[in-house]
Design a protein around this motif. Sequence first.
Motif, mmCIF file in Angstrom:
data_model
loop_
_atom_site.group_PDB
_atom_site.id
_atom_site.type_symbol
_atom_site.label_atom_id
_atom_site.label_comp_id
_atom_site.label_asym_id
_atom_site.label_seq_id
_atom_site.Cartn_x
_atom_site.Cartn_y
_atom_site.Cartn_z
ATOM 1 N N GLY A 80 -7.000 -9.567 0.390
ATOM 2 C CA GLY A 80 -7.739 -8.476 1.169
ATOM 3 C C GLY A 80 -6.865 -7.311 1.246
ATOM 4 N N GLN A 81 -5.725 -7.350 1.070
ATOM 5 C CA GLN A 81 -4.892 -6.045 0.996
ATOM 6 C C GLN A 81 -4.790 -5.448 -0.117
ATOM 7 N N GLU A 82 -5.006 -6.038 -1.229
ATOM 8 C CA GLU A 82 -5.426 -5.557 -2.376
ATOM 9 C C GLU A 82 -6.487 -4.612 -2.609
ATOM 10 N N LYS A 83 -7.383 -5.331 -2.010
ATOM 11 C CA LYS A 83 -8.794 -4.639 -1.880
ATOM 12 C C LYS A 83 -8.750 -3.479 -1.162
ATOM 13 N N ALA A 84 -8.097 -3.536 -0.029
ATOM 14 C CA ALA A 84 -8.072 -2.193 0.761
ATOM 15 C C ALA A 84 -7.256 -1.049 -0.059
ATOM 16 N N LEU A 85 -6.126 -1.496 -0.827
ATOM 17 C CA LEU A 85 -5.207 -0.402 -1.396
ATOM 18 C C LEU A 85 -6.188 0.229 -2.468
ATOM 19 N N ALA A 86 -7.013 -0.769 -3.175
ATOM 20 C CA ALA A 86 -7.818 -0.080 -4.079
ATOM 21 C C ALA A 86 -8.858 1.080 -3.459
ATOM 22 N N LYS A 87 -9.354 0.746 -2.348
ATOM 23 C CA LYS A 87 -10.313 1.483 -1.745
ATOM 24 C C LYS A 87 -9.707 2.867 -1.237
ATOM 25 N N LEU A 88 -8.630 2.775 -0.810
ATOM 26 C CA LEU A 88 -7.747 3.879 -0.209
ATOM 27 C C LEU A 88 -7.648 4.901 -1.727
ATOM 28 N N ARG A 89 -7.031 4.323 -2.860
ATOM 29 C CA ARG A 89 -6.752 4.823 -3.900
ATOM 30 C C ARG A 89 -8.083 5.534 -4.447
ATOM 31 N N GLU A 90 -9.203 4.851 -4.518
ATOM 32 C CA GLU A 90 -10.605 5.125 -4.962
ATOM 33 C C GLU A 90 -10.925 6.363 -4.322
ATOM 34 N N ALA A 91 -10.721 6.624 -2.697
ATOM 35 C CA ALA A 91 -10.929 7.602 -1.820
ATOM 36 C C ALA A 91 -10.021 8.719 -1.850
ATOM 37 N N ASN A 92 -8.824 8.713 -2.640
ATOM 38 C CA ASN A 92 -7.881 9.620 -2.716
ATOM 39 C C ASN A 92 -7.222 9.886 -1.602
ATOM 40 N N ILE A 93 -6.955 8.620 -0.673
ATOM 41 C CA ILE A 93 -6.418 8.843 0.519
ATOM 42 C C ILE A 93 -4.950 8.868 0.206
ATOM 43 N N ASP A 94 -4.193 9.724 0.750
ATOM 44 C CA ASP A 94 -2.698 9.880 0.746
ATOM 45 C C ASP A 94 -1.766 9.240 1.750
ATOM 46 N N HIS A 95 -2.408 9.055 3.020
ATOM 47 C CA HIS A 95 -1.774 8.386 4.040
ATOM 48 C C HIS A 95 -2.695 7.761 5.147
ATOM 49 N N LEU A 96 -2.090 6.692 5.616
ATOM 50 C CA LEU A 96 -3.012 6.069 6.568
ATOM 51 C C LEU A 96 -2.357 5.816 7.974
ATOM 52 N N VAL A 97 -3.130 6.390 9.058
ATOM 53 C CA VAL A 97 -2.542 6.102 10.475
ATOM 54 C C VAL A 97 -3.464 4.990 10.914
ATOM 55 N N VAL A 98 -2.797 4.052 11.792
ATOM 56 C CA VAL A 98 -3.333 3.093 12.116
ATOM 57 C C VAL A 98 -3.108 3.104 13.902
ATOM 58 N N ILE A 99 -4.130 3.111 14.593
ATOM 59 C CA ILE A 99 -4.044 2.855 15.880
ATOM 60 C C ILE A 99 -4.389 1.666 16.488
ATOM 61 N N GLY A 100 -3.532 1.014 17.043
ATOM 62 C CA GLY A 100 -3.639 -0.483 17.543
ATOM 63 C C GLY A 100 -2.590 -1.123 18.154
ATOM 64 N N GLY A 101 -2.538 -2.345 18.164
ATOM 65 C CA GLY A 101 -1.423 -3.225 18.758
ATOM 66 C C GLY A 101 -0.672 -3.992 17.595
ATOM 67 N N ASP A 102 -0.034 -5.076 18.272
ATOM 68 C CA ASP A 102 0.781 -5.909 17.296
ATOM 69 C C ASP A 102 0.074 -6.122 16.048
#
Length: 318
Positions: A80-102
């Motif tokens: 699942g994490q590799e799938k997420a990384l592939a989507k980030l690269r495909e969309a040319n996202i350079d940085h990811l900000v996550v808002i949430g808890g633990d």
Amino acid sequence: MNIGILTSGGDSQGMNSAIRAITRTAIVKGHKVFGIQKGYQGLMEGLFIPLDLRDVGDILHRGGTFLQSARSLEFKEATGQEKALAKLREANIDHLVVIGGDGSYHGALALYERGFPTYGLPGTIDNDIACTDYTIGFDTTVNLVVGLINNVRDTSTSHERTSIIEVMGRGSGDIALHAGVASGADVIIIPEVEWSMDEVCQVIHEGFNRGKKHGIVVVAEGAASGEHVAEEIERKTGLEARSTKLGYVQRGGSPSAFDRILTSRMGDKVIECIESGISGVAIGIEGGEITSHPLKEVLSKKSTFDVKLYEIAKNLSK
């Protein structure tokens, strides 16, 4: 740079304000921003939407998260994490900000350890994240709970009964502690401190013997069941007791001024970290200053419990 934002886990008041702060600060500084819908699940599905200044207008005062949130078992696995990384690269996202808890922070750390620049903002009403004095939504929730306790107190006095208010907080009693102090509760039951039903009953009974017309007990869900506490008070003291479980109403409502200012400052700080080449960090507030600590450090520690405030609460309930 292209910056992605997602909200994950349980929603909290102020998440929208945080999205607004990050988006507007980034755009003013020349970056592009993309909102990721439905948390890590949406990340794996590529649910990216471009955000401009107008997209985040009129959300400062709204509770919840307009990007929505979802829990994902698939993302916890390496595939699942590799799938997420592939989507980030495909969309040319350079940085990811996550808002949430633990749990959201663990997801951000997993991506960071796979080489992707991630950042965390503490979005949870429970105030149970280390390396920050306050989490996003905590202040709003405490104020909301205090207002509801005030309402319950009115009917408790009319019927000369004890009201047990069960609030959220499985592993942290901060909501119960702060709301209990602010509302003048007779007893505060939290998971961080051992307690006995006999002592609770004694405090309530002594209060009525002094002429009190009501009793208030605030219980964190991780410490006890409010219904059980009410039943035991009635059985042991003979006094009428009723339980009220506040539930998900605690997560809703317009964020307080404190939470709006907190998220504005945190949003500015995370863009500062991005521009400085600092990644894999969580943003917090300590002693009034906005700070950053490595995600791994934050997740290795427990949030600090305010023992002194608990002692103050016990003294004031006499």
